[in-house]
Design an enzyme around this catalytic site. Structure first.
Site, PDB file in Angstrom:
ATOM      1  N   CYS A 297       0.834  -1.211   0.000  1.00  0.00           N
ATOM      2  CA  CYS A 297       0.000   0.000   0.000  1.00  0.00           C
ATOM      3  C   CYS A 297       0.863   1.253   0.000  1.00  0.00           C
ATOM      4  O   CYS A 297       0.393   2.316  -0.390  1.00  0.00           O
ATOM      5  CB  CYS A 297      -0.926  -0.015   1.217  1.00  0.00           C
ATOM      6  SG  CYS A 297      -0.015  -0.230   2.759  1.00  0.00           S
ATOM      7  N   GLU A 477      -2.478   3.529  13.804  1.00  0.00           N
ATOM      8  CA  GLU A 477      -1.981   2.344  14.497  1.00  0.00           C
ATOM      9  C   GLU A 477      -0.539   2.605  14.922  1.00  0.00           C
ATOM     10  O   GLU A 477       0.098   3.530  14.433  1.00  0.00           O
ATOM     11  CB  GLU A 477      -2.014   1.126  13.567  1.00  0.00           C
ATOM     12  CG  GLU A 477      -3.419   0.701  13.183  1.00  0.00           C
ATOM     13  CD  GLU A 477      -3.424  -0.553  12.318  1.00  0.00           C
ATOM     14  OE1 GLU A 477      -2.410  -0.827  11.651  1.00  0.00           O
ATOM     15  OE2 GLU A 477      -4.460  -1.248  12.316  1.00  0.00           O
TER      16      GLU A 477
HETATM   17  P1  NAD Z   1     -10.038  -6.146   0.170  1.00  0.00           P
HETATM   18  O1  NAD Z   1     -10.686  -4.906   0.711  1.00  0.00           O
HETATM   19  O2  NAD Z   1     -10.601  -6.761  -1.040  1.00  0.00           O
HETATM   20  O3  NAD Z   1     -10.012  -7.298   1.271  1.00  0.00           O
HETATM   21  C1  NAD Z   1      -9.410  -7.118   2.540  1.00  0.00           C
HETATM   22  C2  NAD Z   1     -10.054  -8.074   3.527  1.00  0.00           C
HETATM   23  O4  NAD Z   1     -11.413  -7.704   3.713  1.00  0.00           O
HETATM   24  C3  NAD Z   1     -10.086  -9.536   3.058  1.00  0.00           C
HETATM   25  O5  NAD Z   1      -9.879 -10.376   4.173  1.00  0.00           O
HETATM   26  C4  NAD Z   1     -11.498  -9.680   2.512  1.00  0.00           C
HETATM   27  O6  NAD Z   1     -11.974 -10.992   2.527  1.00  0.00           O
HETATM   28  C5  NAD Z   1     -12.278  -8.816   3.490  1.00  0.00           C
HETATM   29  N1  NAD Z   1     -13.550  -8.285   2.993  1.00  0.00           N
HETATM   30  C6  NAD Z   1     -13.916  -8.042   1.713  1.00  0.00           C
HETATM   31  N2  NAD Z   1     -15.184  -7.556   1.684  1.00  0.00           N
HETATM   32  C7  NAD Z   1     -15.610  -7.481   2.966  1.00  0.00           C
HETATM   33  C8  NAD Z   1     -16.815  -7.032   3.585  1.00  0.00           C
HETATM   34  N3  NAD Z   1     -17.846  -6.566   2.862  1.00  0.00           N
HETATM   35  N4  NAD Z   1     -16.912  -7.087   4.925  1.00  0.00           N
HETATM   36  C9  NAD Z   1     -15.872  -7.540   5.669  1.00  0.00           C
HETATM   37  N5  NAD Z   1     -14.715  -7.974   5.148  1.00  0.00           N
HETATM   38  C10 NAD Z   1     -14.579  -7.934   3.807  1.00  0.00           C
HETATM   39  O7  NAD Z   1      -8.506  -5.752  -0.017  1.00  0.00           O
HETATM   40  P2  NAD Z   1      -7.354  -6.659  -0.633  1.00  0.00           P
HETATM   41  O8  NAD Z   1      -7.571  -6.709  -2.106  1.00  0.00           O
HETATM   42  O9  NAD Z   1      -7.231  -7.903   0.160  1.00  0.00           O
HETATM   43  O10 NAD Z   1      -6.077  -5.769  -0.306  1.00  0.00           O
HETATM   44  C11 NAD Z   1      -5.587  -4.762  -1.132  1.00  0.00           C
HETATM   45  C12 NAD Z   1      -5.948  -3.399  -0.594  1.00  0.00           C
HETATM   46  O11 NAD Z   1      -5.479  -3.259   0.736  1.00  0.00           O
HETATM   47  C13 NAD Z   1      -5.295  -2.278  -1.370  1.00  0.00           C
HETATM   48  O12 NAD Z   1      -6.245  -1.268  -1.585  1.00  0.00           O
HETATM   49  C14 NAD Z   1      -4.206  -1.782  -0.436  1.00  0.00           C
HETATM   50  O13 NAD Z   1      -3.830  -0.441  -0.613  1.00  0.00           O
HETATM   51  C15 NAD Z   1      -4.844  -1.991   0.886  1.00  0.00           C
HETATM   52  N6  NAD Z   1      -3.853  -2.060   1.948  1.00  0.00           N
HETATM   53  C16 NAD Z   1      -3.753  -1.004   2.807  1.00  0.00           C
HETATM   54  C17 NAD Z   1      -2.790  -1.024   3.802  1.00  0.00           C
HETATM   55  C18 NAD Z   1      -2.649   0.123   4.772  1.00  0.00           C
HETATM   56  O14 NAD Z   1      -1.941  -0.040   5.760  1.00  0.00           O
HETATM   57  N7  NAD Z   1      -3.283   1.253   4.536  1.00  0.00           N
HETATM   58  C19 NAD Z   1      -1.944  -2.118   3.925  1.00  0.00           C
HETATM   59  C20 NAD Z   1      -2.081  -3.179   3.021  1.00  0.00           C
HETATM   60  C21 NAD Z   1      -3.044  -3.142   2.036  1.00  0.00           C
END
Ligand code: NAD
Length: 496
Positions: A297, A477
Site C-alpha cells: 500500500c 496504528e
Molecule cells: P479487500 O478490501 O478486497 O479485502 C481485505 C479483507 O477484507 C479480506 O480479508 C477480505 O476478505 C475482506 N472483505 C472483503 N469484503 C468485505 C466485507 N464486505 N466485509 C468484511 N470484510 C470484507 O482488499 P485486498 O484486495 O485484500 O487488499 C488490497 C488493498 O489493501 C489495497 O487497496 C491496499 O492499498 C490496501 N492495503 C492497505 C494497507 C494500509 O496499511 N493502509 C496495507 C495493506 C493493504
C-alpha cells in the site's frame, strides 16, 4: 505442529492441503462443509482448500472468544507479555518454513518473506510484549478536588480482518496489540492468502495461548468477513484492505457504533527534486516502485521528477527496472515473484492497456515475461512497468493499481508538485528526495499523507503513528495509538 515445505508442490504430491478454522484452540471444519480452492500464484494452479465460512462459523468463533475474555482480560500484563514473547520465539524458530509458505501462497520471493514479512511478524509480537509491560496511565492533581487518573479496560471480542499483500505481517500487527491489551479475537485473513495464518494457529497452541483467545475463521469477505462486521456483540473492527471495502465496513457497522480502525488504499507520490542525491533516489525508487510486485500500500506509484533531472532519472529507473529478475520465487536472486491472483493480474494489465488509450508511453515492461516456461508458464507474472506521458487527470495516474506499474511525470516548481501530490482522494504516504533541509521540512509539512519519508522509503518505527488521511483510512496504528484503540479509556476522579 503442522509444518510446511515447498516440496509439497512437486507433482508427486499434488493432493491439496486442507485448511480448517481454528476455534477454541482446535481445528474445526466449516459448518456448511464447503471449501474452495486457493491458488499458487507462481504456478497458477490450486494447491490448498479453504473453508468457505459463514455466519454460523463466526458465531462459534465469537462464543469461543467471548468465553475466553473474562479470564484473559484479567491476566496481568506480564503474563500476556510472556506468552507473546513465546509466540515470537516459536515463530522465529520456524522462520524458513513460514517464509516458504508465505511465498507459495502470495507469490512474493521467499527471500523477501524471509527478510521482511516474517521478521516483522515476529517483531510485532515482541514490540507489544514489551510495550504492554511499560505502559503507564495518565494522572493529575485537580486543585481543590483531588486526583484524576485514567484506567484502561479491554474492549471485548475484536474482529480483525486483513488483506493478501503482506498476509502474516499485517494480521499480526492487529493480533499483537489486541491481545496485549487483554482482548480476545475473531480473525479473518484474506481468502487469497490464508496459509501463514493457519500455521500461526499451531504456534499459538505451542506457546500456551489459552483456549479461545485468538480464533481464526477462513473464507470470503462477503461470507465470513461481513458476518464479523455484522455481529452485534463484536464491538471493534480493525480492518486493512481496499477503500471500497472500507466504505462498506463503515456503513455495515454503523448501526452497532463499532470502534473502527481502517487502513485503506493509496496512490502515493514519490517526489524527486533536482538537488537530490539522484543515485540514492534511484536505488530506493526502484524498490518503492516494485518491491513485493508493487503490492504494498506504501509503494510510490506516482513519481514526480523536477524537469532538469527528469530524463536522467527516467533513464536510470528504466535501466534498473530492466535489471530486475522476475520469476521463480524460490530463487535467491529473484526480485519480483507473481501477482497474487489471476483476477488481480487482469486488473493490473487492464490498467496498462488503459494507459495506452489515455495517451501514455510504456517506457519498459508491460508484459508477462516470455522467459517463463514449464512450471511457471501459467503463473501470474508481470514485468516491472514504467509509464510516461500521462496527464494527472488520467485514471492511471489517479486510481490505485497495486501492482508493478508506476507513472512518471515532470514538474517545474515546489508549489506545483505539492499541488500534484495532494490532488488525490488518497493520503497514505509520500517520499520526498532533496538535499535541501528547509525544502524537505516545507514539503513534508504541506503533504496530505499519514507518513512522509524524506530521502528514504518504508522505514518504519513501530512507536510512531501509522495511518491514512482522506480515503486512505480512519485512525492511527502503532505505539500507544494501537493500545488506545484496543482499550476503553476511563477517567476516574477521586475527591480528597
Ligand atoms: P479487500 O478490501 O478486497 O479485502 C481485505 C479483507 O477484507 C479480506 O480479508 C477480505 O476478505 C475482506 N472483505 C472483503 N469484503 C468485505 C466485507 N464486505 N466485509 C468484511 N470484510 C470484507 O482488499 P485486498 O484486495 O485484500 O487488499 C488490497 C488493498 O489493501 C489495497 O487497496 C491496499 O492499498 C490496501 N492495503 C492497505 C494497507 C494500509 O496499511 N493502509 C496495507 C495493506 C493493504
Amino acid at each position: 505442529m503442522s509444518t510446511f515445505s515447498y516440496s509439497e508442490s512437486t507433482p508427486a504430491a499434488m493432493s491439496l492441503i486442507t485448511i480448517d478454522n481454528f476455534i477454541n484452540n482446535a481445528y474445526v471444519k466449516p459448518q456448511n462443509g464447503i471449501y474452495f480452492d486457493t491458488f499458487e500464484p507462481s504456478r497458477g494452479r490450486p494447491y490448498a482448500k479453504i473453508p468457505d465460512s459463514a455466519a454460523t462459523d463466526v458465531e462459534l468463533a465469537y462464543k469461543a472468544a467471548a468465553s475466553a475474555f473474562p479470564a484473559w482480560s484479567k491476566t496481568s500484563a506480564a503474563e500476556r507479555s510472556n506468552i507473546m514473547n513465546k509466540i515470537a520465539n516459536l515463530l522465529e524458530s520456524r522462520l524458513d518454513e513460514f517464509a516458504e509458505a508465505e511465498s507459495r501462497d502470495q507469490g512474493k520471493p521467499v527471500e523477501l518473506a524471509r527478510t521482511v514479512d516474517i521478521p516483522r511478524a515476529i517483531h510485532n509480537f515482541r514490540f507489544y510484549a514489551s510495550k504492554i509491560i511499560h505502559a503507564t496511565e495518565e494522572a493529575g492533581e485537580l486543585p481543590g478536588v483531588g486526583l484524576s487518573y485514567t484506567q484502561r479496560m479491554p474492549v471485548g471480542v475484536a474482529g480483525l480482518i486483513s488483506p493478501w499483500n503482506l498476509p502474516l505481517y499485517l494480521l499480526t500487527w492487529k493480533i499483537a496489540p489486541c491481545i496485549a491489551s487483554g482482548n480476545t479475537a475473531v480473525c479473518k485473513p484474506s481468502e487469497f492468502t490464508s496459509m501463514t495464518a493457519f500455521l500461526l494457529c499451531s504456534v499459538f497452541i505451542d506457546a500456551g495461548l489459552p483456549t479461545g483467545v485468538v480464533n481464526m475463521v477462513f473464507g470470503t469477505g462477503m461470507g465470513a468477513g461481513q458476518a464479523i462486521v455484522d455481529h452485534p456483540r463484536i464491538p471493534l473492527i480493525s480492518f486493512t484492505g481496499g477503500t471500497v471495502t472500507g466504505a462498506k465496513i463503515i456503513a455495515n457497522s454503523a448501526k452497532h457504533f463499532k470502534k473502527l480502525s481502517l487502513e485503506l488504499g493509496g496512490k502515493n507520490a514519490n517526489i524527486v527534486f533536482a538537488d537530490s542525491n539522484l543515485e540514492a533516489a534511484l536505488n530506493t525508487s526502484v524498490r518503492s516502485s516494485f518491491a513485493n510486485q508493487g503490492e504494498i500500500c506504501l509503494c510510490g506509484s506516482r513519481i514526480f521528477v523536477e524537469r532538469p533531472v527528469y530524463q536522467q532519472f527516467l533513464d536510470g529507473l528504466v535501466a534498473r527496472a530492466k535489471n530486475l529478475k522476475v520469476g521463480d520465487p524460490r530463487s535467491k536472486d529473484t526480485n519480483l515473484g507473481a501477482l497474487v491472483s489471476r483476477e488481480h493480474w487482469e486488473k493490473v494489465t487492464g490498467y496498462i492497456q488503459l494507459s495506452l488509450e489515455e495517451g501514455g508511453k510504456i517506457e519498459c515492461g508491460g508484459q508477462k515475461p516470455s522467459s517463463l516456461q514449464d512450471e511457471f508458464k501459467d503463473g501470474y507474472f508481470l514485468e516491472p512497468t514504467i509509464i510516461s506521458g500521462l496527464t494527472p487527470q488520467c485514471r492511471v495516474m489517479r486510481e490505485e493499481i497495486f501492482g508493478p506499474v508506476v507513472t512518471i511525470y515532470p514538474f517545474d516548481t515546489e508549489e506545483e508538485v505539492i499541488q500534484l501530490a495532494n490532488d488525490s482522494v488518497y493520503g497514505l504516504s509520500c517520499s520526498v528526495w532533496t538535499e535541501n533541509i528547509r525544502r524537505a521540512r516545507r514539503v513534508a509539512g504541506a503533504i496530505q499523507a499519514g507518513t512522509v519519508w524524506v530521502n528514504t522509503w518504508m522505514a518504519r518505527d513501530l512507536r510512531m503513528p501509522f495511518g491514512g488521511m482522506k480515503q486512505s483510512g480512519l485512525g492511527r496504528e502503532g505505539g500507544d495509538h494501537s493500545l488506545n484503540f484496543y482499550s476503553e479509556i476511563k477517567t476516574i476522579c477521586l475527591a480528597d
